[in-house]
Design a protein around this motif. Sequence first.
Motif, PDB file in Angstrom:
ATOM      1  N   MET A 188      -0.716   9.458  18.408  1.00 10.13           N
ATOM      2  CA  MET A 188      -0.090   9.930  17.182  1.00 10.13           C
ATOM      3  C   MET A 188      -1.100   9.895  16.043  1.00 10.13           C
ATOM      4  O   MET A 188      -1.908   8.982  15.949  1.00 10.13           O
ATOM      5  CB  MET A 188       1.093   9.049  16.810  1.00 10.13           C
ATOM      6  N   THR A 189      -1.006  10.851  15.190  1.00 10.69           N
ATOM      7  CA  THR A 189      -1.870  10.880  14.023  1.00 10.69           C
ATOM      8  C   THR A 189      -1.128  10.281  12.842  1.00 10.69           C
ATOM      9  O   THR A 189      -0.015  10.653  12.544  1.00 10.69           O
ATOM     10  CB  THR A 189      -2.254  12.324  13.660  1.00 10.69           C
ATOM     11  N   HIS A 190      -1.750   9.349  12.219  1.00  8.99           N
ATOM     12  CA  HIS A 190      -1.297   8.909  10.920  1.00  8.99           C
ATOM     13  C   HIS A 190      -2.507   8.407  10.170  1.00  8.99           C
ATOM     14  O   HIS A 190      -3.566   8.167  10.746  1.00  8.99           O
ATOM     15  CB  HIS A 190      -0.158   7.895  10.991  1.00  8.99           C
ATOM     16  N   VAL A 191      -2.368   8.276   8.888  1.00 12.36           N
ATOM     17  CA  VAL A 191      -3.492   7.962   8.019  1.00 12.36           C
ATOM     18  C   VAL A 191      -3.277   6.590   7.391  1.00 12.36           C
ATOM     19  O   VAL A 191      -2.198   6.303   6.878  1.00 12.36           O
ATOM     20  CB  VAL A 191      -3.633   9.028   6.916  1.00 12.36           C
ATOM     21  N   THR A 192      -4.318   5.773   7.437  1.00 14.97           N
ATOM     22  CA  THR A 192      -4.307   4.506   6.727  1.00 14.97           C
ATOM     23  C   THR A 192      -5.519   4.452   5.813  1.00 14.97           C
ATOM     24  O   THR A 192      -6.505   5.154   6.020  1.00 14.97           O
ATOM     25  CB  THR A 192      -4.334   3.297   7.692  1.00 14.97           C
ATOM     26  N   THR A 193      -5.420   3.602   4.799  1.00 16.40           N
ATOM     27  CA  THR A 193      -6.546   3.388   3.908  1.00 16.40           C
ATOM     28  C   THR A 193      -6.592   1.929   3.505  1.00 16.40           C
ATOM     29  O   THR A 193      -5.592   1.209   3.624  1.00 16.40           O
ATOM     30  CB  THR A 193      -6.464   4.300   2.657  1.00 16.40           C
ATOM     31  N   HIS A 194      -7.750   1.501   3.069  1.00 10.05           N
ATOM     32  CA  HIS A 194      -7.948   0.160   2.544  1.00 10.05           C
ATOM     33  C   HIS A 194      -8.925   0.308   1.398  1.00 10.05           C
ATOM     34  O   HIS A 194     -10.026   0.834   1.593  1.00 10.05           O
ATOM     35  CB  HIS A 194      -8.498  -0.766   3.619  1.00 10.05           C
ATOM     36  N   ILE A 195      -8.533  -0.115   0.209  1.00 12.79           N
ATOM     37  CA  ILE A 195      -9.389   0.028  -0.961  1.00 12.79           C
ATOM     38  C   ILE A 195      -9.919  -1.338  -1.363  1.00 12.79           C
ATOM     39  O   ILE A 195      -9.151  -2.281  -1.555  1.00 12.79           O
ATOM     40  CB  ILE A 195      -8.625   0.658  -2.147  1.00 12.79           C
ATOM     41  N   LEU A 196     -11.236  -1.414  -1.495  1.00 19.68           N
ATOM     42  CA  LEU A 196     -11.880  -2.638  -1.960  1.00 19.68           C
ATOM     43  C   LEU A 196     -12.523  -2.377  -3.313  1.00 19.68           C
ATOM     44  O   LEU A 196     -13.240  -1.388  -3.489  1.00 19.68           O
ATOM     45  CB  LEU A 196     -12.944  -3.097  -0.965  1.00 19.68           C
ATOM     46  N   ASP A 197     -12.235  -3.247  -4.254  1.00 23.19           N
ATOM     47  CA  ASP A 197     -12.836  -3.179  -5.583  1.00 23.19           C
ATOM     48  C   ASP A 197     -14.168  -3.918  -5.496  1.00 23.19           C
ATOM     49  O   ASP A 197     -14.215  -5.146  -5.459  1.00 23.19           O
ATOM     50  CB  ASP A 197     -11.900  -3.831  -6.602  1.00 23.19           C
ATOM     51  N   ALA A 198     -15.263  -3.168  -5.450  1.00 18.93           N
ATOM     52  CA  ALA A 198     -16.588  -3.758  -5.262  1.00 18.93           C
ATOM     53  C   ALA A 198     -17.017  -4.582  -6.467  1.00 18.93           C
ATOM     54  O   ALA A 198     -17.795  -5.525  -6.320  1.00 18.93           O
ATOM     55  CB  ALA A 198     -17.615  -2.659  -4.988  1.00 18.93           C
ATOM     56  N   THR A 199     -16.511  -4.270  -7.638  1.00 24.57           N
ATOM     57  CA  THR A 199     -16.867  -5.026  -8.836  1.00 24.57           C
ATOM     58  C   THR A 199     -16.264  -6.422  -8.801  1.00 24.57           C
ATOM     59  O   THR A 199     -16.924  -7.406  -9.113  1.00 24.57           O
ATOM     60  CB  THR A 199     -16.382  -4.293 -10.102  1.00 24.57           C
ATOM     61  N   THR A 243      -0.961   1.228  -2.908  1.00 23.58           N
ATOM     62  CA  THR A 243      -1.532   0.184  -2.059  1.00 23.58           C
ATOM     63  C   THR A 243      -0.830  -1.151  -2.284  1.00 23.58           C
ATOM     64  O   THR A 243      -0.399  -1.465  -3.388  1.00 23.58           O
ATOM     65  CB  THR A 243      -3.040   0.020  -2.300  1.00 23.58           C
ATOM     66  N   ASP A 244      -0.772  -1.937  -1.212  1.00 31.55           N
ATOM     67  CA  ASP A 244      -0.116  -3.247  -1.272  1.00 31.55           C
ATOM     68  C   ASP A 244      -1.065  -4.297  -1.863  1.00 31.55           C
ATOM     69  O   ASP A 244      -2.168  -3.972  -2.311  1.00 31.55           O
ATOM     70  CB  ASP A 244       0.413  -3.658   0.104  1.00 31.55           C
ATOM     71  N   ALA A 245      -0.645  -5.560  -1.843  1.00 30.22           N
ATOM     72  CA  ALA A 245      -1.427  -6.647  -2.441  1.00 30.22           C
ATOM     73  C   ALA A 245      -2.791  -6.825  -1.788  1.00 30.22           C
ATOM     74  O   ALA A 245      -3.715  -7.358  -2.401  1.00 30.22           O
ATOM     75  CB  ALA A 245      -0.641  -7.954  -2.354  1.00 30.22           C
ATOM     76  N   ASP A 246      -2.939  -6.342  -0.544  1.00 31.31           N
ATOM     77  CA  ASP A 246      -4.217  -6.429   0.166  1.00 31.31           C
ATOM     78  C   ASP A 246      -5.006  -5.115   0.056  1.00 31.31           C
ATOM     79  O   ASP A 246      -5.984  -4.922   0.776  1.00 31.31           O
ATOM     80  CB  ASP A 246      -3.984  -6.791   1.631  1.00 31.31           C
ATOM     81  N   LEU A 270      -2.690   0.635   2.801  1.00 26.35           N
ATOM     82  CA  LEU A 270      -1.596   1.592   2.751  1.00 26.35           C
ATOM     83  C   LEU A 270      -1.587   2.424   4.023  1.00 26.35           C
ATOM     84  O   LEU A 270      -2.638   2.880   4.477  1.00 26.35           O
ATOM     85  CB  LEU A 270      -1.785   2.515   1.542  1.00 26.35           C
ATOM     86  N   ALA A 271      -0.403   2.593   4.613  1.00 26.40           N
ATOM     87  CA  ALA A 271      -0.208   3.511   5.733  1.00 26.40           C
ATOM     88  C   ALA A 271       0.610   4.680   5.215  1.00 26.40           C
ATOM     89  O   ALA A 271       1.632   4.490   4.565  1.00 26.40           O
ATOM     90  CB  ALA A 271       0.518   2.818   6.877  1.00 26.40           C
ATOM     91  N   LEU A 272       0.126   5.877   5.482  1.00 33.71           N
ATOM     92  CA  LEU A 272       0.778   7.085   4.989  1.00 33.71           C
ATOM     93  C   LEU A 272       1.303   7.897   6.157  1.00 33.71           C
ATOM     94  O   LEU A 272       0.620   8.058   7.162  1.00 33.71           O
ATOM     95  CB  LEU A 272      -0.217   7.935   4.183  1.00 33.71           C
ATOM     96  N   GLY A 273       2.491   8.453   6.008  1.00 32.58           N
ATOM     97  CA  GLY A 273       3.091   9.257   7.067  1.00 32.58           C
ATOM     98  C   GLY A 273       2.909  10.716   6.788  1.00 32.58           C
ATOM     99  O   GLY A 273       2.324  11.073   5.783  1.00 32.58           O
TER     100      GLY A 273
END
Length: 106
Positions: free
Chosen positions: A1-12, A37-40, A43-46
């Motif tokens: 199945m295809t779905h998209v996830t992401t994870h954002i890190l604030d490098a600063t 995005t959640d506290a971590d 995010l999972a996107l459908g």
Amino acid sequence: MTHVTTHILDATAGTPAPGVAVTLARLGGDTIVEAVTDADGRLALGPDRLDDGDYSLTFATGAYFRSRGVSSFHPIATIAFTVSGEQHLHVPLLLSPFAYSTYRGS
């Protein structure tokens, strides 16, 4: 199945980036889903399956930094990518006030 996830890190800050609004859309077309995005910083996107084609993820980076009282250069970061076949796509974002980078994750 295809779905998209992401994870954002604030490098600063050296921490995940919570509360970033993200939009998944067909490239040059309609919005599929919008979420935050959640506290971590994750995010999972459908939906669970995307048709083959070109898509974009647009991250509200300017609003994220404004909410923290930090000046920034990019009001949004848009990442275009291609879906081909049934696969999971992970699109991480490494973010700072004046630059960002991404890659195809796993």
